[in-house]
Design a protein around this motif. Structure first.
Motif, PDB file in Angstrom:
ATOM      1  N   ASN A   1      17.580  51.780   4.550  1.00  0.00           N
ATOM      2  CA  ASN A   1      16.707  52.189   5.553  1.00  0.00           C
ATOM      3  C   ASN A   1      17.206  52.817   6.780  1.00  0.00           C
ATOM      4  O   ASN A   1      18.278  52.473   7.117  1.00  0.00           O
ATOM      5  N   GLU A   2      16.402  54.002   7.168  1.00  0.00           N
ATOM      6  CA  GLU A   2      16.847  54.654   8.555  1.00  0.00           C
ATOM      7  C   GLU A   2      15.758  54.713   9.129  1.00  0.00           C
ATOM      8  O   GLU A   2      14.560  54.717   8.705  1.00  0.00           O
TER       9      GLU A   2
ATOM     10  N   TYR B   1      10.124  56.346  13.173  1.00  0.00           N
ATOM     11  CA  TYR B   1       9.387  56.020  11.948  1.00  0.00           C
ATOM     12  C   TYR B   1      10.508  55.624  11.099  1.00  0.00           C
ATOM     13  O   TYR B   1      11.590  55.811  11.115  1.00  0.00           O
ATOM     14  N   ASP B   2      10.192  54.232  10.176  1.00  0.00           N
ATOM     15  CA  ASP B   2      11.192  54.006   8.981  1.00  0.00           C
ATOM     16  C   ASP B   2      10.954  55.112   8.028  1.00  0.00           C
ATOM     17  O   ASP B   2      10.105  55.366   7.449  1.00  0.00           O
TER      18      ASP B   2
ATOM     19  N   VAL C   1      14.755  61.325   0.302  1.00  0.00           N
ATOM     20  CA  VAL C   1      14.145  60.464   1.562  1.00  0.00           C
ATOM     21  C   VAL C   1      12.725  60.334   0.938  1.00  0.00           C
ATOM     22  O   VAL C   1      11.977  60.947   0.860  1.00  0.00           O
ATOM     23  N   TYR C   2      12.369  58.712   1.354  1.00  0.00           N
ATOM     24  CA  TYR C   2      11.059  58.324   0.967  1.00  0.00           C
ATOM     25  C   TYR C   2      10.528  57.740   2.274  1.00  0.00           C
ATOM     26  O   TYR C   2      10.897  56.983   2.894  1.00  0.00           O
ATOM     27  N   TYR C   3       9.305  58.329   2.343  1.00  0.00           N
ATOM     28  CA  TYR C   3       8.238  57.894   3.581  1.00  0.00           C
ATOM     29  C   TYR C   3       7.646  56.466   3.303  1.00  0.00           C
ATOM     30  O   TYR C   3       7.408  55.625   3.948  1.00  0.00           O
ATOM     31  N   TYR C   4       7.258  56.427   1.962  1.00  0.00           N
ATOM     32  CA  TYR C   4       6.709  55.171   1.405  1.00  0.00           C
ATOM     33  C   TYR C   4       7.458  54.221   0.779  1.00  0.00           C
ATOM     34  O   TYR C   4       7.899  54.692  -0.295  1.00  0.00           O
ATOM     35  N   GLU C   5       7.489  53.128   1.012  1.00  0.00           N
ATOM     36  CA  GLU C   5       8.375  52.036   0.532  1.00  0.00           C
ATOM     37  C   GLU C   5       7.948  51.689  -0.799  1.00  0.00           C
ATOM     38  O   GLU C   5       8.749  51.479  -1.721  1.00  0.00           O
TER      39      GLU C   5
ATOM     40  N   TRP D   1      16.326  44.583  -0.902  1.00  0.00           N
ATOM     41  CA  TRP D   1      15.927  44.069  -2.093  1.00  0.00           C
ATOM     42  C   TRP D   1      14.749  43.237  -2.455  1.00  0.00           C
ATOM     43  O   TRP D   1      13.907  43.382  -3.397  1.00  0.00           O
ATOM     44  N   ASP D   2      14.749  42.327  -1.192  1.00  0.00           N
ATOM     45  CA  ASP D   2      13.514  41.273  -1.187  1.00  0.00           C
ATOM     46  C   ASP D   2      12.249  42.110  -0.866  1.00  0.00           C
ATOM     47  O   ASP D   2      11.252  41.789  -1.701  1.00  0.00           O
ATOM     48  N   ASP D   3      12.436  42.930   0.147  1.00  0.00           N
ATOM     49  CA  ASP D   3      11.296  43.845   0.346  1.00  0.00           C
ATOM     50  C   ASP D   3      10.549  44.722  -0.555  1.00  0.00           C
ATOM     51  O   ASP D   3       9.435  45.070  -0.485  1.00  0.00           O
ATOM     52  N   LEU D   4      11.401  45.056  -1.501  1.00  0.00           N
ATOM     53  CA  LEU D   4      10.925  46.256  -2.469  1.00  0.00           C
ATOM     54  C   LEU D   4      10.629  45.313  -3.929  1.00  0.00           C
ATOM     55  O   LEU D   4      10.297  46.069  -4.798  1.00  0.00           O
TER      56      LEU D   4
END
Length: 146
Positions: free
Chosen positions: A34-35, A41-42, A59-63, A91-94
């Motif tokens: 994550n950046e 914005y993340d 780079v992904y704007y949407y997780e 890992w858990d967030d995704l």
């Protein structure tokens, strides 16, 4: 169920040749992290190299798109060893454990057939349970046991 989800996840990772590290080093095959943008914005980065990031491709704007992209990259590696940089929180967030369980279910026949050869460590009771759980019919069961 006697086989735990933890064991299924471990087997799925092994079948994919996946090792996860939270250490930033140049030896990883895949990096996911994550950046934050300058305006707060993340964004999420998924790349094969830390020194060659392409905004359009890495780079992904949407997780929500990231988990399937990670699985695609790992599977594209064709079972070769993949060292993935990702911290446990991401890992858990995704919900990557869910991705591993889904992969486990998709390749259950291969897991059962390759149990001894690949060293998955499934007991006969766990194999029988998996065959029943995933609806392998008697003919398939006989083929995988023989």
């Amino acid at each position: 169920m006697t086989i735990t989800e933890e064991k299924m996840i471990k087997i799925a990772k092994k079948s994919l040749g996946l090792t996860i590290t939270d250490s930033f080093n140049d030896g990883c095959d895949l990096y996911c992290y994550n950046e934050s943008t300058v305006d707060g914005y993340d964004v999420w980065v998924l790349a094969h190299s830390m020194s060659n990031i392409n905004i359009n491709e890495n780079v992904y704007y949407y997780e929500s798109d990231l988990a399937s992209a990670i699985m695609e990259e790992i599977q594209y590696n064709g079972g070769s060893e993949t060292l993935l940089h990702m911290d446990e929180y991401l890992w858990d967030d995704l919900y990557m454990d869910d991705q591993m369980l889904e992969h486990f279910g998709e390749i259950i026949d291969d897991i059962i057939e390759g149990n001894e050869e690949e060293g998955y460590g499934l007991t006969p009771a766990e194999i029988q349970e998996l065959k029943e759980e995933y609806g392998l019919d008697a003919e398939e069961i006989e083929e995988t046991v023989s």
